[in-house]
Every structure is written in structure tokens, then in C-alpha cells.
Design a protein around this motif. Sequence first.
Motif, PDB file in Angstrom:
ATOM      1  N   GLU A 115      13.296  81.891  14.896  1.00  0.00           N
ATOM      2  CA  GLU A 115      13.239  80.502  13.879  1.00  0.00           C
ATOM      3  C   GLU A 115      11.914  79.875  13.877  1.00  0.00           C
ATOM      4  O   GLU A 115      11.533  79.833  14.808  1.00  0.00           O
ATOM      5  CB  GLU A 115      14.582  79.622  14.160  1.00  0.00           C
ATOM      6  CG  GLU A 115      14.691  78.508  13.214  1.00  0.00           C
ATOM      7  CD  GLU A 115      15.918  77.642  13.692  1.00  0.00           C
ATOM      8  OE1 GLU A 115      16.055  76.831  12.836  1.00  0.00           O
ATOM      9  OE2 GLU A 115      16.336  77.668  14.723  1.00  0.00           O
ATOM     10  N   ARG A 144      15.095  82.745  10.578  1.00  0.00           N
ATOM     11  CA  ARG A 144      15.510  81.749   9.798  1.00  0.00           C
ATOM     12  C   ARG A 144      14.208  80.867   9.749  1.00  0.00           C
ATOM     13  O   ARG A 144      13.711  80.532  10.760  1.00  0.00           O
ATOM     14  CB  ARG A 144      16.610  80.905  10.495  1.00  0.00           C
ATOM     15  CG  ARG A 144      17.903  81.831  10.350  1.00  0.00           C
ATOM     16  CD  ARG A 144      18.936  80.929  10.826  1.00  0.00           C
ATOM     17  NE  ARG A 144      20.235  81.478  11.140  1.00  0.00           N
ATOM     18  CZ  ARG A 144      21.322  81.245  11.345  1.00  0.00           C
ATOM     19  NH1 ARG A 144      21.370  79.872  11.710  1.00  0.00           N
ATOM     20  NH2 ARG A 144      22.530  81.815  11.483  1.00  0.00           N
ATOM     21  N   ASN A 146      13.197  76.796   8.192  1.00  0.00           N
ATOM     22  CA  ASN A 146      13.556  75.724   7.790  1.00  0.00           C
ATOM     23  C   ASN A 146      12.295  74.881   7.546  1.00  0.00           C
ATOM     24  O   ASN A 146      11.801  74.505   8.526  1.00  0.00           O
ATOM     25  CB  ASN A 146      14.889  74.964   8.550  1.00  0.00           C
ATOM     26  CG  ASN A 146      16.103  75.820   8.715  1.00  0.00           C
ATOM     27  OD1 ASN A 146      16.939  75.879   7.923  1.00  0.00           O
ATOM     28  ND2 ASN A 146      15.920  76.846   9.986  1.00  0.00           N
ATOM     29  N   ARG A 180      16.642  84.019   6.351  1.00  0.00           N
ATOM     30  CA  ARG A 180      17.081  82.970   5.400  1.00  0.00           C
ATOM     31  C   ARG A 180      16.064  81.809   5.368  1.00  0.00           C
ATOM     32  O   ARG A 180      15.449  81.422   6.286  1.00  0.00           O
ATOM     33  CB  ARG A 180      18.195  82.203   6.397  1.00  0.00           C
ATOM     34  CG  ARG A 180      19.495  82.887   6.487  1.00  0.00           C
ATOM     35  CD  ARG A 180      20.505  82.072   7.619  1.00  0.00           C
ATOM     36  NE  ARG A 180      21.778  82.930   7.580  1.00  0.00           N
ATOM     37  CZ  ARG A 180      23.070  82.433   7.012  1.00  0.00           C
ATOM     38  NH1 ARG A 180      23.002  81.600   6.256  1.00  0.00           N
ATOM     39  NH2 ARG A 180      24.050  83.288   7.291  1.00  0.00           N
ATOM     40  N   ASN A 200      18.117  77.001  -0.806  1.00  0.00           N
ATOM     41  CA  ASN A 200      18.649  77.839   0.358  1.00  0.00           C
ATOM     42  C   ASN A 200      18.395  79.232  -0.264  1.00  0.00           C
ATOM     43  O   ASN A 200      19.024  79.815  -1.355  1.00  0.00           O
ATOM     44  CB  ASN A 200      19.887  77.545   0.779  1.00  0.00           C
ATOM     45  CG  ASN A 200      20.161  76.317   1.508  1.00  0.00           C
ATOM     46  OD1 ASN A 200      19.097  76.171   2.329  1.00  0.00           O
ATOM     47  ND2 ASN A 200      21.191  75.702   1.391  1.00  0.00           N
TER      48      ASN A 200
END
Length: 303
Positions: A115, A144, A146, A180, A200
Motif C-alpha cells: 500500500e 492499494r 490511497n 485499487r 475509486n
Amino acid sequence: MNTRTQVGFGPDVLGNVEPGSMLAVGVRGRLELGISVRGGRSVASRQFHEGALRVLRPHYLDESGQVCYVMVNPGGAYLGSDLFVVDVEVEAGADLLLTTQSATKVYRTPGSFAEQRMTVRLGEGSRLELMPDQLIAYREASYRQNSHISLHPTSSVVMAEVVTPGWSPDGGAFRYEEVRLRNEIRVETGDGSKLLALDNLLIRPPCNDVTGMGFMEGFSHLGSLVVVDPRVDQRLADELDQIVRGFDAHTGVSLTATIAGTAGIVLRSLSNSTEELNNLLGACTGVLRERWYGQAPLNLRKY
């Protein structure tokens, strides 16, 4: 379809990692970078790195005063349970181009995903171009990313991203588990923080064929461009839509609502070639650089 794009509201599940002299548990690398204006050009006013993240010395690609920093992961790749935390602040009037030294490679992640968490704050009249090299997800990789972006209504941000599957020596496709990508973009107004976009993106290849029909319309690579600027409007969205038609890619362009005089464009493109997507995104960002800032298109050759 196993590729999903979702825009809406959701809880903040990222948590926080406090800075300190030692990395928090599970954090493999941390980078903090603050940019301000000094002597007519942008410079680093705050810089901190720890673990497997750092930046190379700054350089300037032209006479505009825009500073370019290159992020480096000396470890060379992301592995299972790796967490990388990036904090960037571009103060009022400052101008930052942030890129990577090479592709971000995500290898097998047994047990847990890798991540990256990025927080970006943009001051009045500031600008950020975020132009990383492609993200390569290899067999059995789960990743992921973010990003939380907070900006002033007069600031500008351009973010490009290319996602591609890794390949084996015999030419077969590695089958990664999922990627993601989540971007939360907020505009800071006199009435508080307003959500401009919550984007997203989930890419989850099928088990039997990474490029089969029903998965990304049969394409293997994905490109994404996000632009937020007070000069964004429907005419610009239509112009970018015309530009991308000259490339061997399947592309869609959408426009966000307007908040406090600023708006955003989100572009998604599917192709079978990293080079084709890089050229497509470069053509779009080149138009913005020349029109808004009088700058030449980017040439970030790193070899």
C-alpha cells in the motif's frame, strides 16, 4: 466487467502515521516534502525521509521556476504488507513536478497487500504535476494506493497514472490479484472543506485470462489522468476527447461539478501498450503545460 470506477462518499479508513525518529510498525518508507517560493523559484522548505523512500536532489527543467523532485525506492519494489507514506505540501504560489526514478513494481504479496498512502495539500495559486512512471503489478500481487488531496480553489493539480501487468520470460501474462486506486479530492472554501471527487478504481483480473473479453474490454493496460484547475470547463474536456481519438486506445473523459470556481476532469484510457498510454497522457498534459504556463511538453527520460 472486472474493472470498476466508483464516485461517491465513504469513510476514511486510511488512518494516520505520526512522524518520528523511527518508522511506525508496518511502515517501510516515509517521505515528507514541503515546497515554497524563494528568490523567484520554488524550493524545498521542508524535507524528511525515513526507511525505503527518499528524493534525489532538485532540478529545474526550464526557466519557469518549477522545481522537479524524483522519488526513489532503493528497495526496488513493493512486497506483501509493505506500507509507504508520502506527505506533500505545496505552499501558496509554489510549483512542484513530482515523478519517480523508475516504474513502481509490485511483486507477490502473500498474506497482505502492499500500500501507498499519499496526502497532498495545495495552497493558494500553487501547482502540482504528479507524473510517476508506470505501476507494474506482477503475478499474485495485490496493491492499494490511497491519495487524499486538499486544494485551494485557485490551485492546480495534474496527476497521471499508467497500470500494466508484469510479464514472464516466455511472454505469458502474470496474473496479479488486484489493484485499487483511490483519489479523494477536496476544495477548501470559506464554508469549509467540500468534496469535489471521490474516485475509486478497482482492477481485478479474472483467474483464467488477464486480457480476456469482459475484463477491461479485452485490453491489458490502463491509463488515468486527473486535472483540477479553475480553467477546467466543458470546452477543455471536449478538446481532450478529440486529442485522444488519435491514439490506439479506448478512452472516456468526464467532467466534475464546479465548486468555488474550480472543476476537475477525469480521463480513463484502455490500451495494450504502455508507450501508447504514455504518449496519450503526454499529449494531453502537453496541451495544458503550453496553454496555461508556456512550458514545453515533459521529457522525463531517466536513462
